[in-house]
Design a protein around this motif. Sequence first.
Motif, PDB file in Angstrom:
ATOM      1  N   GLY A 192       0.963  -1.162  -0.083  1.00  0.00           N
ATOM      2  CA  GLY A 192       0.172   0.118  -0.073  1.00  0.00           C
ATOM      3  C   GLY A 192       0.844   1.046  -0.013  1.00  0.00           C
ATOM      4  N   PRO A 193       0.065   2.399  -0.107  1.00  0.00           N
ATOM      5  CA  PRO A 193       0.920   3.816  -0.259  1.00  0.00           C
ATOM      6  C   PRO A 193       1.555   4.104   1.111  1.00  0.00           C
ATOM      7  N   ASP A 194       2.737   4.837   1.156  1.00  0.00           N
ATOM      8  CA  ASP A 194       3.332   5.245   2.198  1.00  0.00           C
ATOM      9  C   ASP A 194       2.834   6.445   2.847  1.00  0.00           C
ATOM     10  N   ARG A 195       1.918   7.019   2.231  1.00  0.00           N
ATOM     11  CA  ARG A 195       1.166   8.145   2.790  1.00  0.00           C
ATOM     12  C   ARG A 195      -0.359   8.065   2.615  1.00  0.00           C
ATOM     13  N   LEU A 196      -1.062   8.591   3.661  1.00  0.00           N
ATOM     14  CA  LEU A 196      -2.448   8.639   3.553  1.00  0.00           C
ATOM     15  C   LEU A 196      -2.806   9.981   2.509  1.00  0.00           C
ATOM     16  N   ALA A 197      -4.259   9.808   2.247  1.00  0.00           N
ATOM     17  CA  ALA A 197      -4.913  10.798   1.348  1.00  0.00           C
ATOM     18  C   ALA A 197      -4.388  12.248   1.504  1.00  0.00           C
ATOM     19  N   ASP A 198      -4.281  12.551   3.065  1.00  0.00           N
ATOM     20  CA  ASP A 198      -4.032  13.960   3.346  1.00  0.00           C
ATOM     21  C   ASP A 198      -2.596  14.176   3.750  1.00  0.00           C
ATOM     22  N   GLY A 199      -1.710  13.307   3.334  1.00  0.00           N
ATOM     23  CA  GLY A 199      -0.160  13.448   3.173  1.00  0.00           C
ATOM     24  C   GLY A 199       0.538  13.111   4.417  1.00  0.00           C
ATOM     25  N   PHE A 200      -0.367  12.281   5.379  1.00  0.00           N
ATOM     26  CA  PHE A 200       0.281  12.012   6.496  1.00  0.00           C
ATOM     27  C   PHE A 200       1.010  10.701   6.398  1.00  0.00           C
ATOM     28  N   PRO A 201       1.785  10.380   6.816  1.00  0.00           N
ATOM     29  CA  PRO A 201       2.555   9.021   6.750  1.00  0.00           C
ATOM     30  C   PRO A 201       1.580   7.918   7.101  1.00  0.00           C
ATOM     31  N   ALA A 202       1.546   6.881   6.435  1.00  0.00           N
ATOM     32  CA  ALA A 202       0.742   5.872   6.694  1.00  0.00           C
ATOM     33  C   ALA A 202       1.140   4.922   7.897  1.00  0.00           C
ATOM     34  N   LEU A 203       2.562   4.797   8.177  1.00  0.00           N
ATOM     35  CA  LEU A 203       3.076   4.087   9.259  1.00  0.00           C
ATOM     36  C   LEU A 203       3.916   4.814  10.125  1.00  0.00           C
ATOM     37  N   PHE A 204       3.840   4.737  11.264  1.00  0.00           N
ATOM     38  CA  PHE A 204       4.754   5.368  12.294  1.00  0.00           C
ATOM     39  C   PHE A 204       5.228   4.547  13.361  1.00  0.00           C
ATOM     40  N   ILE A 205       6.545   4.251  13.837  1.00  0.00           N
ATOM     41  CA  ILE A 205       7.135   3.793  14.650  1.00  0.00           C
ATOM     42  C   ILE A 205       7.797   4.557  15.669  1.00  0.00           C
ATOM     43  N   GLU A 206       7.494   4.299  16.920  1.00  0.00           N
ATOM     44  CA  GLU A 206       8.211   4.872  17.878  1.00  0.00           C
ATOM     45  C   GLU A 206       9.607   4.122  18.351  1.00  0.00           C
ATOM     46  N   GLU A 207      10.469   4.810  19.033  1.00  0.00           N
ATOM     47  CA  GLU A 207      11.547   4.519  19.215  1.00  0.00           C
ATOM     48  C   GLU A 207      11.754   3.212  20.274  1.00  0.00           C
ATOM     49  N   GLY A 208      12.533   2.494  19.822  1.00  0.00           N
ATOM     50  CA  GLY A 208      12.426   1.108  20.833  1.00  0.00           C
ATOM     51  C   GLY A 208      11.633  -0.149  20.220  1.00  0.00           C
ATOM     52  N   ALA A 209      10.703   0.270  19.401  1.00  0.00           N
ATOM     53  CA  ALA A 209       9.886  -0.740  18.915  1.00  0.00           C
ATOM     54  C   ALA A 209      10.966  -1.769  17.875  1.00  0.00           C
ATOM     55  N   GLU A 210      10.404  -2.986  18.082  1.00  0.00           N
ATOM     56  CA  GLU A 210      11.092  -4.143  17.219  1.00  0.00           C
ATOM     57  C   GLU A 210       9.959  -4.723  16.295  1.00  0.00           C
ATOM     58  N   VAL A 211      10.280  -4.627  14.763  1.00  0.00           N
ATOM     59  CA  VAL A 211       9.527  -5.073  14.042  1.00  0.00           C
ATOM     60  C   VAL A 211      10.204  -6.043  12.754  1.00  0.00           C
ATOM     61  N   GLU A 212      10.111  -7.191  12.739  1.00  0.00           N
ATOM     62  CA  GLU A 212      11.085  -8.020  11.893  1.00  0.00           C
ATOM     63  C   GLU A 212      10.336  -9.027  11.125  1.00  0.00           C
ATOM     64  N   GLY A 213      10.271  -9.131   9.799  1.00  0.00           N
ATOM     65  CA  GLY A 213       9.768 -10.137   9.070  1.00  0.00           C
ATOM     66  C   GLY A 213       8.132 -10.446   8.987  1.00  0.00           C
ATOM     67  N   VAL A 214       7.673  -9.012   9.006  1.00  0.00           N
ATOM     68  CA  VAL A 214       6.149  -8.819   9.197  1.00  0.00           C
ATOM     69  C   VAL A 214       5.540  -8.265   7.901  1.00  0.00           C
ATOM     70  N   THR A 215       4.518  -8.774   7.619  1.00  0.00           N
ATOM     71  CA  THR A 215       3.763  -7.992   6.390  1.00  0.00           C
ATOM     72  C   THR A 215       2.653  -6.971   6.792  1.00  0.00           C
ATOM     73  N   ILE A 216       2.882  -5.898   6.455  1.00  0.00           N
ATOM     74  CA  ILE A 216       1.964  -4.725   6.888  1.00  0.00           C
ATOM     75  C   ILE A 216       1.230  -4.079   5.782  1.00  0.00           C
ATOM     76  N   ASN A 217       0.007  -4.234   5.980  1.00  0.00           N
ATOM     77  CA  ASN A 217      -0.833  -3.629   4.936  1.00  0.00           C
ATOM     78  C   ASN A 217      -1.566  -2.276   5.374  1.00  0.00           C
ATOM     79  N   LEU A 218      -1.198  -1.388   4.520  1.00  0.00           N
ATOM     80  CA  LEU A 218      -1.474  -0.034   4.900  1.00  0.00           C
ATOM     81  C   LEU A 218      -2.806   0.743   3.746  1.00  0.00           C
ATOM     82  N   ARG A 219      -3.407  -0.331   2.993  1.00  0.00           N
ATOM     83  CA  ARG A 219      -4.185   0.106   1.959  1.00  0.00           C
ATOM     84  C   ARG A 219      -5.830   0.665   2.816  1.00  0.00           C
ATOM     85  N   GLN A 220      -6.051   0.123   3.771  1.00  0.00           N
ATOM     86  CA  GLN A 220      -7.285   0.549   4.339  1.00  0.00           C
ATOM     87  C   GLN A 220      -7.044   1.478   5.761  1.00  0.00           C
ATOM     88  N   GLY A 221      -5.760   1.805   6.155  1.00  0.00           N
ATOM     89  CA  GLY A 221      -5.477   2.797   6.963  1.00  0.00           C
ATOM     90  C   GLY A 221      -4.091   2.610   7.624  1.00  0.00           C
TER      91      GLY A 221
END
Length: 406
Positions: free
Chosen positions: A170-199
């Motif tokens: 999916g797109p890396d930005r929402l319709a209003d220009g906001f990034p579609a994915l936000f990760i705070e410091e210290g988070a661990e995300v590995e080997g994951v499928t992330i679908n941003l098409r619906q939000g």
Amino acid sequence: MRNIIIYDSPEVHADMLPLSFTRPVSDFRLGITTIAEKWQRYLPGNYSVHTAEYLQIKFAPKVETDNFFVAANCVPTPQVAQAVEALQPGQALVLAEGEYVAFRGNIDDFRALIAGTHEPEKIVYEGECTALHYLYDIFLNNAAAIEADFRALTAGRKSAELSDTNTVIGPDRLADGFPALFIEEGAEVEGVTINLRQGPVYIGKDAKILEGSCVRGPLAHCEAAQINMGAKIYPGTTLGPHCKVGGELNNVVMFGYSNKAHDGYLGNAVIGEWCNIGAGTNASNLKNDYSLIRLWNYPRRSFLRTKLQFCGLMMADHSKAAINCAFNTATVVGVGCNIHGVGFPRPFVPSFSEGGAQAGFRDVDLRKFFDIAARAMARRDIELTEQDKDIFRRIYEVAATYKSGR
């Protein structure tokens, strides 16, 4: 500085049982944050809470001569907050159908207003304002709340980097220009499928998503929460702080500190704090005949017609389900329950009940409950205080009056 008191009307607090047994409605998590945190974001001030009498030993209102009383079940927006801020003493903000959003004045006039013996000057709010009335309103409005919180929390900030072991759809930005994915410091995300098409997908500080998981936005994965390997998380889901989940979840709101760590299904559900759902447990959210759902309502002492086709498990704080449990569509489980054994328990399990469909239920001993709760909370370095015990003793007394609904 404004003195702001978030209040539960008696009707709303009763309709939100059993989740409101242990907290004011303003402490319900909706989207990424609690309702109280949303009010604090949009309307700065000194905050306290006016809620059920027995909860006031922990959540006591701090009253001044001039106060802004805001309804805990109204989900604020910047526009709603501006309308509240503009109130003059003696004025109330109401929705078009007459529901109160806020009142400015002294405590005596507020109490009279709640009792129906005071009629303030009413200002009708013409914009949109989401008001929660029943437990199912939480999951129905959660996807939209995630998106609103996402924009408010991430505006002007930079996300931590996403590892290239992940797959983003999916797109890396929402319709209003906001990034579609936000990760705070210290988070661990590995080997994951992330679908941003619906939000959007929000991943909180120190949160983890383990390999092989598939997640779809809108998703709120809050601080220190964990999604276990191979999990499937569908849109409209909030995993509150320190929750741990596995299996399949669809449009589920978990307030915090609760676990559903293994395979099994939850959909269109609301889970409180300090709950544990055992491996292989499944909860229906759709009746076999596709008929509309009835949900237990405490003040009516009966099952309420919801006009919904999908509604799953509603579980209050400190309740547990053993491995391979099964829940009927729209089952309501009270505070401090321990459910085990084969078969479907009735769709209403009163607070402090232990047992199952075959063996039947018996009352939970309060001393035993305190021991289990203290051990569970100690795992997160949180103490079960004497103040907490006093509240549970009161809940135990009140909940006993609903045992006839078993």
